[in-house]
Each structure stands twice: as structure tokens, then as C-alpha cells.
Write a protein that holds these residues in place. Structure first.
Motif, PDB file in Angstrom:
ATOM      1  N   VAL A  45      -5.300  -8.118   3.091  1.00 51.28           N
ATOM      2  CA  VAL A  45      -6.116  -8.041   1.882  1.00 51.28           C
ATOM      3  C   VAL A  45      -7.219  -9.076   1.977  1.00 51.28           C
ATOM      4  O   VAL A  45      -6.946 -10.274   2.143  1.00 51.28           O
ATOM      5  N   HIS A  46      -8.466  -8.611   1.912  1.00 53.59           N
ATOM      6  CA  HIS A  46      -9.625  -9.499   2.014  1.00 53.59           C
ATOM      7  C   HIS A  46      -9.562 -10.350   3.285  1.00 53.59           C
ATOM      8  O   HIS A  46      -9.865 -11.542   3.269  1.00 53.59           O
ATOM      9  N   GLY A  47      -9.152  -9.713   4.384  1.00 57.04           N
ATOM     10  CA  GLY A  47      -9.108 -10.401   5.666  1.00 57.04           C
ATOM     11  C   GLY A  47      -7.938 -11.358   5.822  1.00 57.04           C
ATOM     12  O   GLY A  47      -7.851 -12.064   6.837  1.00 57.04           O
ATOM     13  N   ARG A  66      10.100   2.979   2.657  1.00 60.56           N
ATOM     14  CA  ARG A  66       8.851   3.637   3.055  1.00 60.56           C
ATOM     15  C   ARG A  66       8.008   4.006   1.832  1.00 60.56           C
ATOM     16  O   ARG A  66       6.782   3.849   1.850  1.00 60.56           O
ATOM     17  N   GLU A  67       8.670   4.475   0.751  1.00 58.42           N
ATOM     18  CA  GLU A  67       7.936   4.837  -0.460  1.00 58.42           C
ATOM     19  C   GLU A  67       7.302   3.604  -1.112  1.00 58.42           C
ATOM     20  O   GLU A  67       6.143   3.646  -1.554  1.00 58.42           O
ATOM     21  N   ALA A  68       8.066   2.500  -1.162  1.00 58.27           N
ATOM     22  CA  ALA A  68       7.534   1.261  -1.735  1.00 58.27           C
ATOM     23  C   ALA A  68       6.381   0.730  -0.903  1.00 58.27           C
ATOM     24  O   ALA A  68       5.386   0.221  -1.435  1.00 58.27           O
ATOM     25  N   ALA A  69       6.502   0.860   0.424  1.00 57.16           N
ATOM     26  CA  ALA A  69       5.452   0.382   1.325  1.00 57.16           C
ATOM     27  C   ALA A  69       4.163   1.179   1.119  1.00 57.16           C
ATOM     28  O   ALA A  69       3.064   0.614   1.093  1.00 57.16           O
ATOM     29  N   GLU A  70       4.288   2.490   0.937  1.00 57.40           N
ATOM     30  CA  GLU A  70       3.105   3.311   0.751  1.00 57.40           C
ATOM     31  C   GLU A  70       2.392   2.979  -0.569  1.00 57.40           C
ATOM     32  O   GLU A  70       1.164   2.937  -0.630  1.00 57.40           O
ATOM     33  N   LYS A  71       3.174   2.708  -1.616  1.00 61.86           N
ATOM     34  CA  LYS A  71       2.569   2.314  -2.897  1.00 61.86           C
ATOM     35  C   LYS A  71       1.819   0.998  -2.757  1.00 61.86           C
ATOM     36  O   LYS A  71       0.716   0.836  -3.303  1.00 61.86           O
ATOM     37  N   ALA A  72       2.399   0.058  -2.010  1.00 56.99           N
ATOM     38  CA  ALA A  72       1.751  -1.240  -1.814  1.00 56.99           C
ATOM     39  C   ALA A  72       0.484  -1.094  -0.976  1.00 56.99           C
ATOM     40  O   ALA A  72      -0.527  -1.752  -1.257  1.00 56.99           O
ATOM     41  N   ARG A  73       0.527  -0.221   0.030  1.00 57.75           N
ATOM     42  CA  ARG A  73      -0.669   0.000   0.856  1.00 57.75           C
ATOM     43  C   ARG A  73      -1.788   0.609   0.010  1.00 57.75           C
ATOM     44  O   ARG A  73      -2.975   0.263   0.175  1.00 57.75           O
ATOM     45  N   ARG A  77      -5.496  -0.830  -0.488  1.00 55.00           N
ATOM     46  CA  ARG A  77      -6.719  -0.067  -0.193  1.00 55.00           C
ATOM     47  C   ARG A  77      -7.725  -0.150  -1.337  1.00 55.00           C
ATOM     48  O   ARG A  77      -8.923   0.062  -1.154  1.00 55.00           O
ATOM     49  N   GLN A  78      -7.241  -0.479  -2.528  1.00 57.93           N
ATOM     50  CA  GLN A  78      -8.132  -0.658  -3.674  1.00 57.93           C
ATOM     51  C   GLN A  78      -8.715  -2.068  -3.732  1.00 57.93           C
ATOM     52  O   GLN A  78      -9.452  -2.405  -4.660  1.00 57.93           O
ATOM     53  N   GLY A  79      -8.385  -2.890  -2.735  1.00 55.13           N
ATOM     54  CA  GLY A  79      -8.892  -4.249  -2.700  1.00 55.13           C
ATOM     55  C   GLY A  79      -8.076  -5.236  -3.510  1.00 55.13           C
ATOM     56  O   GLY A  79      -8.534  -6.354  -3.774  1.00 55.13           O
ATOM     57  N   LEU A  80      -6.858  -4.841  -3.937  1.00 57.67           N
ATOM     58  CA  LEU A  80      -5.991  -5.710  -4.716  1.00 57.67           C
ATOM     59  C   LEU A  80      -4.860  -6.252  -3.869  1.00 57.67           C
ATOM     60  O   LEU A  80      -4.431  -5.604  -2.899  1.00 57.67           O
ATOM     61  N   PRO A  82      -1.215  -6.630  -3.339  1.00 59.70           N
ATOM     62  CA  PRO A  82      -0.035  -5.957  -3.894  1.00 59.70           C
ATOM     63  C   PRO A  82       1.044  -6.922  -4.406  1.00 59.70           C
ATOM     64  O   PRO A  82       1.791  -6.588  -5.322  1.00 59.70           O
ATOM     65  N   ILE A  83       1.107  -8.125  -3.823  1.00 58.43           N
ATOM     66  CA  ILE A  83       2.088  -9.113  -4.297  1.00 58.43           C
ATOM     67  C   ILE A  83       1.712  -9.605  -5.683  1.00 58.43           C
ATOM     68  O   ILE A  83       2.537  -9.648  -6.602  1.00 58.43           O
ATOM     69  N   LYS A  84       0.431  -9.973  -5.862  1.00 64.83           N
ATOM     70  CA  LYS A  84      -0.016 -10.455  -7.156  1.00 64.83           C
ATOM     71  C   LYS A  84       0.036  -9.347  -8.207  1.00 64.83           C
ATOM     72  O   LYS A  84       0.346  -9.596  -9.375  1.00 64.83           O
ATOM     73  N   GLU A  85      -0.264  -8.122  -7.767  1.00 63.30           N
ATOM     74  CA  GLU A  85      -0.230  -6.996  -8.703  1.00 63.30           C
ATOM     75  C   GLU A  85       1.203  -6.738  -9.180  1.00 63.30           C
ATOM     76  O   GLU A  85       1.429  -6.446 -10.348  1.00 63.30           O
ATOM     77  N   ARG A  86       2.158  -6.864  -8.255  1.00 61.47           N
ATOM     78  CA  ARG A  86       3.554  -6.691  -8.653  1.00 61.47           C
ATOM     79  C   ARG A  86       3.982  -7.785  -9.630  1.00 61.47           C
ATOM     80  O   ARG A  86       4.680  -7.512 -10.612  1.00 61.47           O
ATOM     81  N   GLU A  87       3.558  -9.024  -9.393  1.00 66.55           N
ATOM     82  CA  GLU A  87       3.886 -10.127 -10.306  1.00 66.55           C
ATOM     83  C   GLU A  87       3.266  -9.903 -11.673  1.00 66.55           C
ATOM     84  O   GLU A  87       3.886 -10.188 -12.705  1.00 66.55           O
TER      85      GLU A  87
END
Length: 397
Positions: A45-47, A66-73, A77-80, A82-87
């Protein structure tokens, strides 16, 4: 490419040795020496490379990982991140669970033991229930700020100043309770709201009290009805009307009336009862009132229960008096200050007030009973002097 993903199989995951095993597209199974395993997703994310835990195996299956991984990817891809978004989502979920109404009820339950009658009268909770919860009850407690509080209490801040003050105080206690539960709340929100609302214009007025010099004449004018006898005893003992109206004959032992600790306002948390010394005149009034007793209560109501506070107030209204029954406590206190040399602690104890700091009270074991007995006898004689004189004249007439 097809060969770059879904490298692992369900059976292969179970049999995998200690180490890291790639499923592809950044999803890894990390097998530990203790036999446990963890799913980890590596995303950029952001390099910056981030490693996100997706749960342990076998609680999280290969398919679920695999399903959780795809949601995080997809989030990445939206530039967010995924760890911070989950928190962030977890915080939102926590806020949605802890609504102000639920925390307020929990705070009330935890304080019931400190409140008169375990709070059954509802006076502690009613300012919140009537003036705060209708607007903020369904708001997550972590989201409440000073502007919410200001907008909620502004309509009564000046017109119902005392009620608004109590509501603000209770709300502050609720926020502290929420913080104690580990919730992220602004403990300064009520203070900030007060600053936004400004100083209250309404001035709290004291209960109108009769000048102590006029009390004897009023006492003399009272007859022998239930209400008038209750007023007599209220004056003679300087207690609050609540304990007096609910006086039960079992509470009287000779010249001592013992009020249960739970019935004493202003003595929250008290573990001992309050002893009231009864003067000779007070005992005479009690003896006269016993003929009206019903279900053990000395001052029963006309149909059921006991007389109300308004019953005594109405009697004074009919006399054209603006003073109120509760004001006789002030009459007594003014008399002790102006006409006697009574020590402060003794006079305050007569009113059932606690005096001194917590440490001082912890070491002081006396309730000044004998000193209060002499003082109340003196007050009683002053108040009932003319009545007793007339009674004596009638007896010898």
C-alpha cells in the motif's frame, strides 16, 4: 497467472511442515513448531509492504482465508490500508454496540446501592430519562461531544436550571462509567458543553422558611388532626418530611426515634441509622397521633398509605402562608445560630447533615445524642411555651 495462486490444498495445509507456505498472491500459511498455524497476507500500500493477520488455522479454513485475502486486496486496490480499514470498522462496530442509553442504565445499576431506597424512586435517573436520552439515547457514547450535549440541554438550561444541572451532572457520571468500561469517550465533554451554554440566568431559590420567632404562634394555632400533628412533630424534630410522613410506630423506643439509614437523604452510603431525641412535647404529640395509626404508620393518608408532603403544604396555603413545611428546618437552624451557643457540628447533626471530612468522620464515633437531646428539649419548650400555658390554664379552669 493461474499457477501463481491457490497453490495449497486443504489436505496439504494440514500436513504442512513447520515454516512458511505460499498460497499465492501474497497469502501465506505460517506453521509454528508448537503445531499451530497462522494465515498472513502480504500487500503493498503506497509503496509500503504490510503484513495482515487473517486468523489461525484450523479456525480459519483455507477457503475462508482466501476469501478474506481477496477482500483485503480489493481494499488495497482502492489505495486504502486494509489493516487500518479493518481497525476502523472494529471501532465503528464497538461504538454501535455501546449506545448512551445502555451505558446510562449500567451506570445507574452500579450506583443503586449508594442511592436512597436503591434508587427506586427514580430521582437519580429521571433527569437523564426525561431530558437527555430522548435525544441522545441511541447515539454511540463514544460519538457524543459537547455540541450534542449543548443542543440537548439548551432548551432547559435557563428555564429549568436545577434540572439541567442535575442532567449535566448525571451525564458526566455516565461518561466516566463508560471510560471505566474501556470506551473511548471525551471526559471533558460536559465541561465544554457548560462553556458553550454559558452561565445559567436562573437563580436557585431557597424553600421559604418561617422566621423562628413566628414559629411558636404558628405551633399554637395547630389542632389535633393527622396533618396538624404531623406538622407539630415536623417542627419539634427538625427532620425532613419524608422520614416523618413514613414514621412507623416500631421506630420509636421511649424518647428515641430511629430513622433507618436508607431513609436519610444526604447520608448516602451511611451504614448506621439516625437517632432522633424526642422532647417531652414531641412524645406527647406522638401519643396523641397513635389513635390515628394505621398499618403501623403514625400519619396515615385519608384512604391508603401515608399523608403526602402536599397535604401539609396545602394546610399552610389555606392559612395564607407562603412558607413551606421543609422551611422549618431552616427556622430551627437560624434559632440555633442566633439564640444559642450551639457548636456547629451539633446543630448540623440535628438536621441529619454529615460534618467534617472523611478522615475526621472515620475517627469520630459520637452522634452528639445527649447534646442534641438537651438542645431539642430547649427548642421544644420555646416553640410550645404558649401552647403549654394555655393547656395548663384549661386544665385548671
Amino acid at each position: 497467472m493461474a499457477h501463481a495462486t491457490n497453490r495449497l490444498s486443504a489436505s496439504g495445509v494440514k500436513a504442512a511442515p513447520v515454516g512458511k507456505h505460499a498460497d499465492g498472491a501474497g497469502l501465506w500459511l505460517v506453521k509454528r513448531e508448537d503445531g499451530g498455524a497462522q494465515w498472513v497476507l502480504r500487500v503493498t500500500v503506497h509503496g509500503r509492504r504490510r503484513e495482515m493477520g487473517l486468523g489461525s488455522f484450523p479456525s480459519v479454513s483455507l477457503k475462508a482465508a482466501r476469501e478474506a485475502a481477496e477482500k483485503a486486496r480489493a481494499v488495497a486496490r482502492q489505495g486504502l490500508d486494509p489493516i487500518k480499514e479493518r481497525e476502523r470498522q472494529q471501532r465503528e462496530a464497538a461504538r454501535n454496540i455501546h449506545m448512551l442509553s445502555d451505558i446510562a442504565l449500567d451506570a445507574f445499576e452500579s450506583r443503586k446501592a449508594e442511592l436512597k431506597g436503591d434508587g427506586t424512586a427514580g430521582r437519580w435517573f429521571s433527569p437523564l430519562e426525561l431530558h437527555v436520552l430522548p435525544k441522545l439515547g441511541r447515539v454511540p457514547v463514544a460519538d457524543i461531544d459537547q455540541r450534542d450535549i449543548r443542543d440537548t440541554l439548551a432548551p432547559i438550561w435557563h428555564t429549568k436550571a436545577e434540572t439541567a444541572r442535575k442532567a449535566m451532572n448525571r451525564l458526566g457520571i455516565v461518561l466516566k462509567h463508560a471510560a471505566a468500561l474501556g470506551l473511548d469517550v471525551d471526559l471533558q465533554a460536559t465541561d465544554k458543553a457548560k462553556a458553550l451554554l454559558g452561565k445559567q440566568r436562573h437563580t436557585v431559590t431557597n424553600v421559604p422558611a418561617m422566621n423562628w420567632r413566628d414559629v411558636p404562634a404558628f405551633y399554637q394555632s395547630l389542632g389535633g388532626s393527622v396533618t396538624e400533628l404531623a406538622l407539630r412533630l415536623l417542627i419539634l424534630t427538625a427532620v425532613r418530611s419524608g422520614p416523618l410522613r413514613n414514621l412507623h410506630v416500631d421506630q420509636i423506643d421511649g424518647d428515641i426515634w430511629t430513622i433507618p439509614a436508607a431513609a436519610m437523604k444526604g447520608r448516602l452510603g451511611a451504614t448506621s441509622d439516625f437517632r432522633v431525641p424526642l422532647s417531652a412535647e414531641a412524645q406527647r404529640v406522638i401519643a396523641e397521633a397513635r389513635k390515628f395509626a394505621r398499618d403501623g404508620f403514625l400519619f396515615p393518608g385519608a384512604k391508603r398509605g401515608v399523608i403526602s408532603d402536599m397535604t401539609m403544604t396545602a394546610l399552610m396555603d389555606r392559612r395564607g402562608l407562603s412558607e413551606r413545611p421543609h422551611g422549618f428546618r431552616s427556622s430551627f437552624r437560624d434559632w440555633t445560630a442566633e439564640a444559642t451557643q450551639t457548636p456547629h457540628d451539633v446543630a448540623e447533626t440535628c438536621l441529619g447533615h454529615t460534618t467534617g471530612g472523611a478522615v475526621e468522620r472515620a475517627y469520630r464515633r459520637t452522634d452528639f445524642l445527649e447534646q442534641r437531646r438537651a438542645l431539642m428539649e430547649r427548642w421544644s419548650r420555646m416553640v410550645s411555651l404558649e401552647t403549654n400555658v394555655l393547656r395548663g390554664l384549661r386544665a385548671h379552669g
